[in-house]
Design a protein around this motif. Structure first.
Motif, PDB file in Angstrom:
ATOM      1  N   CYS A 153       0.850  -1.189   0.000  1.00 44.64           N
ATOM      2  CA  CYS A 153       0.000   0.000   0.000  1.00 44.64           C
ATOM      3  C   CYS A 153       0.886   1.238   0.000  1.00 44.64           C
ATOM      4  O   CYS A 153       1.714   1.409   0.894  1.00 44.64           O
ATOM      5  N   PHE A 195      -0.247   4.275   0.241  1.00 43.28           N
ATOM      6  CA  PHE A 195      -0.925   5.349   0.951  1.00 43.28           C
ATOM      7  C   PHE A 195      -1.192   4.896   2.374  1.00 43.28           C
ATOM      8  O   PHE A 195      -1.685   3.787   2.599  1.00 43.28           O
ATOM      9  N   HIS A 247      -3.746   2.647 -11.974  1.00 41.24           N
ATOM     10  CA  HIS A 247      -4.337   2.556 -10.640  1.00 41.24           C
ATOM     11  C   HIS A 247      -3.717   3.595  -9.707  1.00 41.24           C
ATOM     12  O   HIS A 247      -4.415   4.298  -8.971  1.00 41.24           O
ATOM     13  N   GLN A 261      -5.221   6.943  -7.566  1.00 42.22           N
ATOM     14  CA  GLN A 261      -5.096   7.116  -6.111  1.00 42.22           C
ATOM     15  C   GLN A 261      -4.395   8.431  -5.781  1.00 42.22           C
ATOM     16  O   GLN A 261      -4.788   9.140  -4.849  1.00 42.22           O
ATOM     17  N   TYR A 262      -3.346   8.755  -6.538  1.00 41.46           N
ATOM     18  CA  TYR A 262      -2.614  10.002  -6.277  1.00 41.46           C
ATOM     19  C   TYR A 262      -3.524  11.219  -6.493  1.00 41.46           C
ATOM     20  O   TYR A 262      -3.514  12.158  -5.691  1.00 41.46           O
ATOM     21  N   GLN A 321      -6.731  11.368  -6.208  1.00 38.33           N
ATOM     22  CA  GLN A 321      -7.679  11.434  -5.092  1.00 38.33           C
ATOM     23  C   GLN A 321      -7.036  12.077  -3.877  1.00 38.33           C
ATOM     24  O   GLN A 321      -7.644  12.933  -3.216  1.00 38.33           O
ATOM     25  N   TRP A 322      -5.814  11.674  -3.575  1.00 39.03           N
ATOM     26  CA  TRP A 322      -5.121  12.252  -2.416  1.00 39.03           C
ATOM     27  C   TRP A 322      -4.832  13.735  -2.651  1.00 39.03           C
ATOM     28  O   TRP A 322      -5.057  14.565  -1.780  1.00 39.03           O
ATOM     29  N   THR A 326      -9.649  10.649   0.324  1.00 35.76           N
ATOM     30  CA  THR A 326      -8.941   9.434   0.711  1.00 35.76           C
ATOM     31  C   THR A 326      -8.993   8.450  -0.449  1.00 35.76           C
ATOM     32  O   THR A 326     -10.076   8.201  -0.992  1.00 35.76           O
ATOM     33  N   PRO A 327      -7.868   7.900  -0.882  1.00 38.46           N
ATOM     34  CA  PRO A 327      -7.891   6.926  -1.976  1.00 38.46           C
ATOM     35  C   PRO A 327      -8.878   5.803  -1.705  1.00 38.46           C
ATOM     36  O   PRO A 327      -8.899   5.218  -0.633  1.00 38.46           O
ATOM     37  N   PRO A 349      -6.573  -0.688  -0.440  1.00 39.94           N
ATOM     38  CA  PRO A 349      -5.348   0.075  -0.682  1.00 39.94           C
ATOM     39  C   PRO A 349      -4.238  -0.729  -1.325  1.00 39.94           C
ATOM     40  O   PRO A 349      -3.375  -0.177  -1.985  1.00 39.94           O
TER      41      PRO A 349
END
Length: 255
Positions: A23, A25, A231, A235-236, A238-239, A244-245, A249
């Motif tokens: 993970c 994050f 992917h 996630q990046y 979103q952060w 929150t991703p 995770p």
């Protein structure tokens, strides 16, 4: 360590693995974790154990084990060797096979994020392409390929397990598939804790690919049509946008 049984003219075997899922994050804050510090998740550990059990079922014996030295490869190797009944083997750390190195994400303009994250997964990758504003493909190959030649030049092994990283594996597979050329085929996707099987002969172009991207626990991953870095880009973003991703995770590890 068991004694190698190599005979002259006989191809040797490489079992090439990618580390298990991690993970990138932090579960509590959602903030990115340094790639040098990430550890396997519970699912990543299970993936590694499944690979080890498969090797045991197949009667695989190893003369040596090599990792990059980053924690995720050391943890994967420990789980694999324990499940395979080969825990007495001591992995060797070869830092030349650490993952391709990124730069500072904050320095990448928004318009360039897609290419910075995903450019390495697009066919034959130009050597000038940089990973996340960091290491170029040319610089990366300058350290990865000599280490492979070093391993080939060592006669004291017959079967070796290499537990490495997605882009490192793609570089080694590209070298084998091209008959020993200096090239990176970024479309060679590597699932977490996957196994590749490669036989290598004495001549520079003598490579035989026996198996590719086999993930004993997760199978075909038929519902996943995105690359690893697609992917991670999601996630990046979103952060970066204060969210929150989402999702499990460890389902989107970095390269």
């Amino acid at each position: 360590m068991s004694q190698p049984s190599r005979t002259a003219g006989r191809r040797r075997r490489l079992y090439l693995m990618r580390h298990g899922e991690v993970c990138y994050f932090d579960a509590s804050t959602g903030r990115p974790v340094l790639p040098e510090q990430v550890s396997l998740t519970a699912h990543g550990q299970a993936q590694a154990r499944a690979a080890g059990l498969y090797l045991r079922e197949q009667g695989v014996r190893l003369d040596r084990v090599i990792i990059s030295g980053l924690p995720r490869t050391a943890q994967t190797a420990a789980e694999v060797l324990g499940a395979a009944g080969l825990a007495t083997l001591e992995p060797q750390a070869w830092p030349a096979w650490e993952e391709i190195r990124g730069g500072k994400l904050s320095e990448i303009p928004p318009a360039a994020l897609q290419q910075a994250f995903c450019g390495l997964h697009q066919g034959r990758v130009d050597e000038t392409q940089r990973f996340l504003n960091g290491e170029s493909v040319g610089e990366f190959l300058d350290r990865v390929l000599p280490a492979l030649q070093r391993l080939r030049a060592d006669p004291h092994w017959d079967s070796a397990l290499l537990v490495l990283h997605g882009v490192v594996n793609a570089a080694l597979l590209s070298h084998a598939l091209s008959g020993g050329q200096r090239v990176l085929f970024g479309s060679l996707m590597q699932s977490p804790a996957c196994l590749n099987v490669i036989d290598v002969g004495d001549e520079p172009a003598d490579w035989v690919l026996r198996g590719l991207n086999f993930a004993p626990l997760d199978g075909l991953r038929h519902d996943d049509r995105l690359t690893t870095m697609e992917h991670l880009l999601a996630q990046y973003l979103q952060w970066r946008d204060g969210r929150t991703p989402a999702g499990r995770p460890d389902a989107a590890p970095a390269a």
